[in-house]
Write an enzyme that holds these catalytic residues in place. Sequence first.
Site, short mmCIF file in Angstrom:
data_model
loop_
_atom_site.label_atom_id
_atom_site.label_comp_id
_atom_site.label_asym_id
_atom_site.label_seq_id
_atom_site.Cartn_x
_atom_site.Cartn_y
_atom_site.Cartn_z
N GLU A 1 -3.05 8.22 -4.10
CA GLU A 1 -3.54 7.82 -5.43
C GLU A 1 -4.93 8.40 -5.66
O GLU A 1 -5.76 8.44 -4.76
CB GLU A 1 -3.63 6.28 -5.51
CG GLU A 1 -2.31 5.57 -5.46
CD GLU A 1 -2.47 4.04 -5.51
OE1 GLU A 1 -3.59 3.57 -5.80
OE2 GLU A 1 -1.49 3.34 -5.26
N HIS B 1 -0.41 0.84 -9.75
CA HIS B 1 -1.10 -0.05 -8.80
C HIS B 1 -1.72 -1.25 -9.53
O HIS B 1 -2.91 -1.56 -9.38
CB HIS B 1 -2.18 0.72 -8.04
CG HIS B 1 -2.60 0.06 -6.77
ND1 HIS B 1 -3.10 0.76 -5.69
CD2 HIS B 1 -2.62 -1.25 -6.38
CE1 HIS B 1 -3.42 -0.07 -4.72
NE2 HIS B 1 -3.13 -1.30 -5.11
N ARG C 1 0.86 -1.17 0.00
CA ARG C 1 0.00 0.00 0.00
C ARG C 1 0.90 1.23 0.00
O ARG C 1 1.95 1.24 0.65
CB ARG C 1 -0.93 0.02 1.22
CG ARG C 1 -2.08 -0.96 1.15
CD ARG C 1 -3.09 -0.56 0.08
NE ARG C 1 -4.27 -1.42 0.05
CZ ARG C 1 -4.40 -2.47 -0.73
NH1 ARG C 1 -3.40 -2.82 -1.54
NH2 ARG C 1 -5.51 -3.18 -0.72
#
Length: 367
Positions: free
Chosen positions: A237, A254, A208
């Site tokens: 993000e 991602h 993460r």
Amino acid sequence: MKIIADDKIPFLRGALEPVAEVTYKEGKSISRADVMDCDAIITRTRTRCDAPLLDGTKVRGIFTATIGYDHIDTAYCRRAGIYWENAPACNSRSVEQYLASALGVLRLRHGVTLRGKTIAVVGVGHVGSLVATLCEKLGMRVLRVDPPRAEAEGADGFTPYEEALCQADIVTFHTPLTAKGQHPTLHLLGSDALALLKHGVTVINTSRGPVCGTRSLVSGLRNGRIGHAIIDVWENEPDISRDLLSMATIATPHIAGYSTDSKLRGTTMAVRALCRHFGLATPWEPPALTAPAAPVFDPSGCADAEEAAARMFLHVYDIEADCRALRENTDKFEKLRGDYHLRREIDSFRLAPGAENAEWLRSFGIK
């Protein structure tokens, strides 16, 4: 029953329509009004499932087609009597594939010999365990860092975090994101950890974004403490740091867990979990997946076994193409994720007949 689902979850359309009324909507746009009369939500990480979304609604089940679940307020769900379930290990092989390709880039583009290097695998769950095994096959020295597991299972086989940072040539993060508790992972790589790293270390984050502080990463890259940064997950993000993007050796949007195989596993697990919980029976079966465009890898011409493995990893998954796409379309982070060209995993590929080092190469999963 009524279900609302993230419209970017692959293979989901048609799975539950025989037994439910299903509405599809962009995950980050799902609102309280949307879920007011819904019995269940099928989600991925872009829908924050908490009190502002769920209070006063009919929702009694949340099913995320992802390994992570920090987008679900589990404490609130427990108090509200809302069942939730994630899809553990669904994308583990895909993230392992991402790591393999990243190591291939280090070997082929930057002259990093992998054998004999020390790698600290921080977080040794489903993903971290696969990564640790991959690196051991490559002849790397693996330090397993997992304080919760070390406490539960005993310290043998595990290395304390600070000690591992001092020794590692590569540090790769595979932890959940937690801000509280005995072992929080928020900014696990911060200024204090940065000071412990060997000069020129490689840092990889596929867990993460906030596990690695952006300021610390940028600072480490600027002063040379970090030689290479391989970043798939980002703080804030989709508004990612342009400085970190420009300095990272590999930067992707991602998508480390975005193989076709992993997405189908995640969707299948979410569908089956929902049906099991609500006592539904759908006739849907997971579809067969198409073969990759170039299913055969030929290692002939490679100077040694390590080069063959590196080229195999990049043949299976071209991580550099995903990096170029993000650099050329920085303002389209979410679109790159949502419209991602799902890739096949290594067991969908096969070696050319008579390949050298075939037995060893097959140990990585290629047929």
